[in-house]
Design a protein around this motif. Structure first.
Motif, mmCIF file in Angstrom:
data_model
loop_
_atom_site.group_PDB
_atom_site.id
_atom_site.type_symbol
_atom_site.label_atom_id
_atom_site.label_comp_id
_atom_site.label_asym_id
_atom_site.label_seq_id
_atom_site.Cartn_x
_atom_site.Cartn_y
_atom_site.Cartn_z
ATOM 1 N N CYS A 600 0.874 -1.188 0.111
ATOM 2 C CA CYS A 600 0.083 -0.123 0.078
ATOM 3 C C CYS A 600 0.942 1.240 0.078
ATOM 4 O O CYS A 600 2.206 1.156 0.388
ATOM 5 N N PRO A 601 0.397 2.395 -0.359
ATOM 6 C CA PRO A 601 1.164 3.670 -0.454
ATOM 7 C C PRO A 601 1.336 4.289 0.700
ATOM 8 O O PRO A 601 1.862 5.373 0.685
ATOM 9 N N CYS A 643 -2.083 -1.826 7.725
ATOM 10 C CA CYS A 643 -2.562 -0.333 7.418
ATOM 11 C C CYS A 643 -4.030 -0.193 7.813
ATOM 12 O O CYS A 643 -4.905 -0.911 7.309
ATOM 13 N N MET A 644 -4.196 0.791 8.498
ATOM 14 C CA MET A 644 -5.681 0.947 9.130
ATOM 15 C C MET A 644 -6.115 2.467 8.331
ATOM 16 O O MET A 644 -7.076 3.014 8.901
ATOM 17 N N VAL A 645 -5.619 2.770 7.239
ATOM 18 C CA VAL A 645 -6.040 4.265 6.768
ATOM 19 C C VAL A 645 -7.590 3.777 6.078
ATOM 20 O O VAL A 645 -7.552 2.828 5.234
ATOM 21 N N PRO A 646 -8.809 4.606 6.194
ATOM 22 C CA PRO A 646 -10.075 4.228 5.687
ATOM 23 C C PRO A 646 -9.548 4.631 4.156
ATOM 24 O O PRO A 646 -9.517 5.531 3.453
ATOM 25 N N ILE A 647 -10.469 3.378 3.355
ATOM 26 C CA ILE A 647 -10.518 3.825 1.823
ATOM 27 C C ILE A 647 -12.030 3.554 1.661
ATOM 28 O O ILE A 647 -12.856 2.667 2.017
ATOM 29 N N CYS A 662 -7.362 -0.148 4.790
ATOM 30 C CA CYS A 662 -6.659 -0.418 3.620
ATOM 31 C C CYS A 662 -6.157 -1.901 3.432
ATOM 32 O O CYS A 662 -6.268 -2.297 2.392
ATOM 33 N N HIS A 663 -5.941 -2.513 4.665
ATOM 34 C CA HIS A 663 -5.660 -3.935 4.530
ATOM 35 C C HIS A 663 -6.816 -4.736 4.387
ATOM 36 O O HIS A 663 -6.604 -6.244 3.986
ATOM 37 N N GLN A 664 -7.970 -4.317 4.367
ATOM 38 C CA GLN A 664 -9.298 -5.272 4.140
ATOM 39 C C GLN A 664 -10.157 -4.584 3.121
ATOM 40 O O GLN A 664 -11.602 -4.996 2.977
#
Length: 917
Positions: A600-601, A643-647, A662-664
Motif C-alpha cells: 500500500c502507498p 494499514c488502518m487508513v480508511p478507503i 486499507c488492508h481489508q
C-alpha cells in the motif's frame, strides 16, 4: 520534682483541648488504622505488648497488629467460652475506639505524610503542619503581647522545630545524628548539640595541640579550647563531664516522650540577656531564650513624653519630637527626632584656628580642635634652643638639656650649660648585660653594651652533660630522645630533649573514611576527623554538578540537569525526542514510525517500535518433568501493524460508500436490508445487503417473493387490517366493532369502527364518555367534580383548605384555588420564633451532653482494656506458623475459586427468574 505540665494536675492524655491530640495517641491511631479494615479473628495474635513510648524510638516498629487467623487442626482444643466472650468484648471496644479515632483524625487533621508530597502543594495545616501549631501555641504568650511580631523569635523557633524532628540535629564532630537517649552537651554561644564523649575528646585534643606549639610552655599553661562551630572559647575546667538538661537543673534527665528530648520539663528560669531582672517563662528548651515578654512602663528616649507600657525586651521608643539638646560645639542644638544615647556630631561647617593659632581652615563644627603640621619653633627659656614639638597648646616648657645631667653610666653628675655635652666619667660601666648574670667591664661609654663573652660552665638542656663556653651561647648535646611521642607511634628523636617531648610533627597518613584520601593532620591518637575534601558529582552530560563531602559520591544520586540529552538515537529516526539529561538508558522513542507499509502507498502511523521489550522462551522442554524457566525479555524490532487508513468502498447492494481499512479493502455487505420494491408494489426485499445483477434500485432474481398480507394504509382512526392478501388498488370499508376505554379509563365501550372513525371530534368525545363523575385528582390533591371528559381537568378547586404556619401553631381556612393563586402563606409570629429558639437550645445541650458522656465511656473502656492487655504476649510456635502459611495459601487462591462459583450461581438464578416471569 515533677515537670510543670504534671504540677498543673493533668495526667497523660487528659486536660487537652479538642483541637490537640497527644503524640502517643496519634501513633496508636496510625498503628490501629490497618486493623480497622480486617478485624482480628478470635485466634489472632498481637505482636508486641503496645508499651512502646509514643514518638520514641521504634514506636512504629514494636506496635503491630497481626490480622492472620490461626488455623486450628484436628487435635487442637477449642478455646473456652469465657475466652470467646472476652475476645468479642475486645473486638467491640477496639472497633468503637478505632471509629472514634478516625472521626477525630478526619475532623481535626488531614494526612500530612507523604509529608514531602506537601512539596507538590498539599499543605493542610500551614507551613509546618502539626509541629507549627504546637510551636505557635508554645510562643503565644510572646506573640500576643507584641502584636504578633515574632521576628526576634525565629532562632528559638528553629531550635524547637529541629528538636521535634527525628534526626534533624547532627553532632558536628562525629557527623552522626543526635538521638533522644544519648548524653549531649549544648554550647552556650551557638547552642549546638554535641555528644559528650565527642566534645570531651575535642577539648582534650584542642588543648594538647595549642600547648604543644612551643617547647617552653608545653603542658604548663591552661589554654582554652574552642567550640567546633562558633569558636566560643572555654577554659579547661569548663570541659563537660556531666549530662545536664538545657537549663542545667537536672543531671541525667530521664527520657520522656511527652517532653522535648534532653529536657527536664521544668520552667527554664534563666535570666534574660541583657539582664533586665526577669527570667525565661518557657519550659526547659534548646537554643537561646526568647526576648523578655514582660510589660513595663517606660518613658521615651528623650524623656519628654509620658511613660507608656512596652515590652521589656523592646523598652526604647521614640516620641518623634525634636531633641533640642545643646551640641558639644556650644553654638547649635540637636535637630534630630527623639533618640537614644549621645546626640550626633554637629553637621555644620565653620572657620576654625589650629591649636597654635597660625593657620585657619573650614572644618566640621563638631571637631574644633585640630593641629597644623608646623613645628612650634618658639625659643625656650634658655635662649639657645627652640621648641621642637609640633603645633601644641600651652607653654613650651624648659629646655631638656638644662639642670643636672649624668654621664652615660650614671655614676657621676654635673651641671653644665645646655650648649655642652656631658663627658664620660672614665669609670667602669658596670651595667647589667642581656644575659642577666654579668656586668659590663668597659669604661663609661655611650650607646648599648656589647654581648657577654665570659666563659661559664653550662649544662645541656637534657641535663646529661656540662661544658665551659661563652655565656651568650646555649649548650645542646647530641644525644637523641628515645621516648615515644604523644601519638604512641613514633619516637621523639629530638636532640637534647628535656623530657617534655613535643607533639609528633609527622603526617598521620592513615586512610580516611572516604577511602580516597589520607589524613593530612599530624600524627595523633584515636580516629581521624572526617575528610575535609569535597567532590563534584556531575550529571551524565557534565553540565550540572553537586558538591558533596568526599566519600559520599558513591551513594549520592546525580543532580537533576536542565540541559537536553545528547545520546544518539537507537532507532531509525535521525534524532531523539527532546528530553532532559538523565542517568541510565533513554526512554523509548515516542515518535511516529513513518516507514513505508508493504502492498500500500501509506506509512506506519504507530509509535516507533524498533526497540521493544518482548518476552522470549527459546528453551525447548525435554519433557513434562522439566519445569519451564522464567521468561526472558529481549529488546527487538516489531513489524509494522496492518494499514488502518480508511478507503471509501461501496457495499454489495450499492446502498452506501463506507471507509474500509486499507488492508481489508474490497466489496462488503453493509448488513442493511436490501429495500428494493417487490412486484406487488407494496413491500420491499427484506434480505440482507446482497449482490443484484439487474439495474440499480430494481428488483432482481436474487430478491425474495412477497408472501405477506395487505399492508395498505386504512382510513383514519381505523386500527384493523385489510382481510385480503397483499393486492393492488383500494381496500374495502371496515365492518368490525371496536372496544375502547372511556375517557376516565374505567368502563369499556363498544362502538362501530366505521361510525367512530368517520365522526367529527365533538361526536367522538361524546361517544367516548361513560357519563360518570371524573375520578381524576387535581394538582392540589382533590377529586374533579365534572363528568367523564377528555383531556386534563380544569385546575379550579372549590374545596376549603386549612393553612398553618411552619411551627403549626397558627391556622387559617381558605378556598383551595384562591390559596394557590395568591400563594398565601401563614408566617410565624414572635411567639413562634421564641418557642423554636428554646427547643433548638434544649436539643443542642442534650446532644453535647450525649457526646461528652460517650467520649468519657470510650476513654474509660480503652484504659481498662490497655491495663488488662499489659504484659500479655503470646509466642507463636512452629506449628502455628505452618498453619498460618496454609491459611495464607487458601486466601491467595480463594478469589480464583470463588469467582467462577458465584458466576454460575448468579446465572442459574437469572434463568429461574426469567422462566418464572
Amino acid at each position: 520534682m515533677d515537670p510543670a505540665w504534671r504540677q498543673q494536675g493533668r495526667g497523660r492524655g487528659r486536660g487537652q483541648s479538642q483541637g490537640q491530640v497527644s503524640r502517643p495517641q496519634k501513633e496508636r491511631e496510625k498503628v490501629l488504622a490497618p486493623a480497622a479494615a480486617t478485624p482480628t479473628p478470635p485466634g489472632g495474635v498481637w505482636a508486641g505488648d503496645g508499651r512502646g513510648r509514643g514518638g520514641g524510638r521504634g514506636a512504629g516498629k514494636n506496635i503491630t497488629a497481626s490480622t492472620k487467623p490461626v488455623n486450628r487442626g484436628k487435635n487442637m482444643v477449642d478455646p473456652p467460652k469465657n475466652t470467646a466472650s472476652s475476645q468479642s468484648k475486645f473486638e467491640e471496644i477496639r472497633k468503637s475506639n478505632q471509629a472514634a479515632a478516625q472521626r477525630l483524625a478526619q475532623s481535626q487533621y488531614s494526612s500530612s505524610s507523604d509529608d514531602e508530597e506537601d512539596e507538590d502543594g498539599v499543605e493542610v495545616l500551614g507551613k509546618e503542619g502539626k509541629r507549627g501549631q504546637i510551636l505557635a501555641s508554645a510562643l503565644v504568650t510572646y506573640t500576643d503581647q507584641t502584636g504578633g511580631d515574632i521576628t526576634e523569635l525565629e532562632r528559638t523557633r528553629q531550635y524547637l522545630s529541629d528538636a521535634f524532628q527525628s534526626g534533624a540535629i547532627t553532632c558536628l564532630i562525629c557527623i552522626a545524628s543526635v538521638k533522644r537517649n544519648q548524653a549531649v552537651w549544648s554550647c552556650s554561644g551557638c547552642f549546638s548539640l554535641f555528644h559528650i564523649p565527642c566534645i570531651q575528646k575535642w577539648a582534650k585534643d584542642s588543648v594538647f595541640l595549642i600547648s604543644s606549639v612551643t617547647d617552653e610552655d608545653f603542658g604548663k599553661k591552661d589554654h582554652p579550647w574552642p567550640c567546633p562551630k562558633c569558636r566560643y572559647e572555654y577554659s579547661p575546667t569548663q570541659t563537660p563531664s556531666r549530662y545536664l538538661c538545657y537549663c542545667g537543673k537536672v543531671q541525667d534527665p530521664p527520657l520522656d516522650p511527652w517532653l522535648v528530648p534532653h529536657s527536664c520539663g521544668l520552667v527554664c528560669d534563666k535570666a534574660f540577656s541583657p539582664a533586665c531582672g526577669h527570667h525565661c517563662l518557657l519550659l526547659c528548651h534548646p537554643g537561646p531564650c526568647p526576648p523578655c515578654p514582660k510589660m513595663v512602663s517606660v518613658s521615651c528616649m528623650c524623656g519628654k513624653a509620658s511613660p507608656l507600657p512596652r515590652r521589656c525586651s523592646n523598652k526604647p521608643w521614640s516620641c518623634q519630637k525634636r531633641c533640642g539638646k545643646t551640641l558639644p560645639c556650644g553654638q547649635h542644638t540637636c535637630t534630630s527626632s527623639c533618640h537614644s544615647g549621645v546626640c550626633d556630631p554637629c553637621p555644620r561647617v565653620s572657620v576654625q584656628k589650629c591649636v597654635c593659632g597660625r593657620e585657619e581652615a573650614e572644618r566640621q563644627c563638631a571637631s574644633p580642635v585640630w593641629h597644623c603640621p608646623q613645628v612650634c619653633g618658639r625659643p625656650l627659656s634658655c635662649g639657645n634652643h627652640t621648641c621642637e614639638r609640633v603645633c601644641h597648646s600651652g607653654v613650651c616648657g624648659v629646655c631638656p638639656r638644662s639642670g643636672n645631667r649624668a654621664c652615660p653610666c650614671g655614676k657621676s653628675k654635673c651641671s653644665l650649660p645646655c650648649t655642652e655635652d656631658v663627658p664620660t666619667c672614665g669609670d667602669t660601666c658596670d651595667k647589667l648585660m642581656e644575659c642577666g648574670l654579668h656586668t659590663c667591664s668597659m669604661r663609661c661609654h655611650r650607646g648599648p653594651c656589647e654581648t657577654c663573652r665570659q666563659e661559664v660552665e653550662k649544662q645541656c638542656r637534657c641535663g646529661r652533660y656540662t661544658r665551659v663556653m661563652p655565656c651568650h651561647k646555649e649548650y645542646l648535646c647530641d644525644s637523641k630522645c628515645p621516648n615515644t611521642r604523644g601519638c604512641s607511634r613514633h619516637q621523639c628523636r629530638r636532640k637534647c630533649c628535656p623530657g617534655n617531648c613535643p607533639p609528633c610533627d609527622q603526617s598521620c597518613g592513615r586512610t580516611l573514611g572516604c577511602r580516597n584520601h589520607k589524613c593530612p593532620s599530624v600524627c595523633h591518637q584515636g580516629s581521624c576527623y572526617p575528610c575535609p575534601e569535597t567532590v563534584q558529582v556531575k550529571c551524565v552530560c557534565g553540565k550540572t554538578s553537586l558538591t558533596v563531602p568526599c566519600g559520599r559520591e558513591r551513594s549520592t544520586k546525580p543532580p537533576r540537569c536542565k540541559e537536553l540529552c545528547r545520546s544518539p538515537p537507537s532507532c531509525h529516526h535521525p534524532s531523539r525526542e527532546s528530553h532532559r539529561c538523565h542517568p541510565g538508558p533513554c526512554p523509548p522513542c515516542r515518535q511516529p514510525c513513518l516507514l513505508a507499509l508493504p502492498r500500500c502507498p501509506h506509512t506506519c502511523p504507530q509509535p516507533c517500535h524498533d526497540q521493544v521489550m518482548v518476552k522470549t522462551s527459546d528453551k525447548v522442554l525435554a519433557g513434562p518433568w522439566e519445569q519451564p524457566s522464567e521468561p526472558a525479555f529481549v529488546c527487538k524490532a516489531l513489524p509494522c501493524p496492518p494499514c488502518m487508513v480508511p478507503i471509501p468502498t461501496a457495499c454489495l447492494g450499492e446502498h452506501e460508500v463506507s471507509p474500509v481499512p486499507c488492508h481489508q479493502r474490497g466489496p462488503f455487505s453493509c448488513q442493511r436490508v436490501c429495500g428494493r420494491p417487490l412486484t406487488c408494489g407494496n413491500h420491499s426485499c427484506s434480505k440482507e445487503c446482497h449482490r443484484v445483477t439487474t439495474a440499480k434500485l430494481q428488483v432482481g432474481s436474487e430478491c425474495e417473493l412477497c408472501e405477506e398480507g395487505c399492508v395498505k394504509p386504512r382510513p383514519p382512526a381505523c386500527p384493523h387490517l385489510c382481510p385480503l392478501p397483499c393486492h393492488p388498488g383500494p381496500c374495502p370499508p371496515c365492518q368490525q366493532m371496536i372496544r375502547q376505554r372511556c375517557h376516565c379509563k374505567i368502563s369499556l365501550l363498544y362502538i362501530e369502527c366505521l361510525k367512530f372513525s368517520s365522526a367529527p371530534d365533538a361526536v367522538k368525545s361524546d361517544l367516548g364518555s361513560c357519563r360518570n363523575q371524573c375520578p381524576k385528582q387535581l394538582s392540589c390533591g382533590h377529586r374533579c367534580k365534572d363528568l367523564c371528559h377528555p383531556g386534563s381537568c380544569e385546575d379550579k378547586c372549590s374545596h376549603k383548605v386549612k393553612l398553618k404556619c411552619p411551627c403549626k401553631r397558627i391556622k387559617k381556612e381558605l378556598l383551595c384555588c384562591k390559596a394557590r393563586e395568591d400563594q398565601t402563606q401563614v408566617e410565624c409570629d414572635e411567639a413562634c420564633i421564641t418557642l423554636k429558639r428554646k427547643a433548638y437550645e434544649v436539643k443542642e445541650a442534650e446532644e453535647r451532653l450525649a457526646q461528652e458522656e460517650e467520649a468519657r465511656k470510650q476513654q474509660a473502656e480503652l484504659e481498662a482494656f490497655e491495663k488488662r492487655q499489659k504484659g500479655r504476649r503470646k509466642k507463636r510456635g512452629r506449628r502455628g506458623e505452618e498453619e498460618e502459611e496454609e491459611e495464607s495459601g487458601w486466601r491467595r487462591y480463594k478469589l480464583v475459586v470463588m469467582a467462577p462459583l458465584c458466576g454460575v450461581l448468579l446465572a442459574a438464578a437469572a434463568f429461574y427468574l426469567i422462566h418464572l416471569g
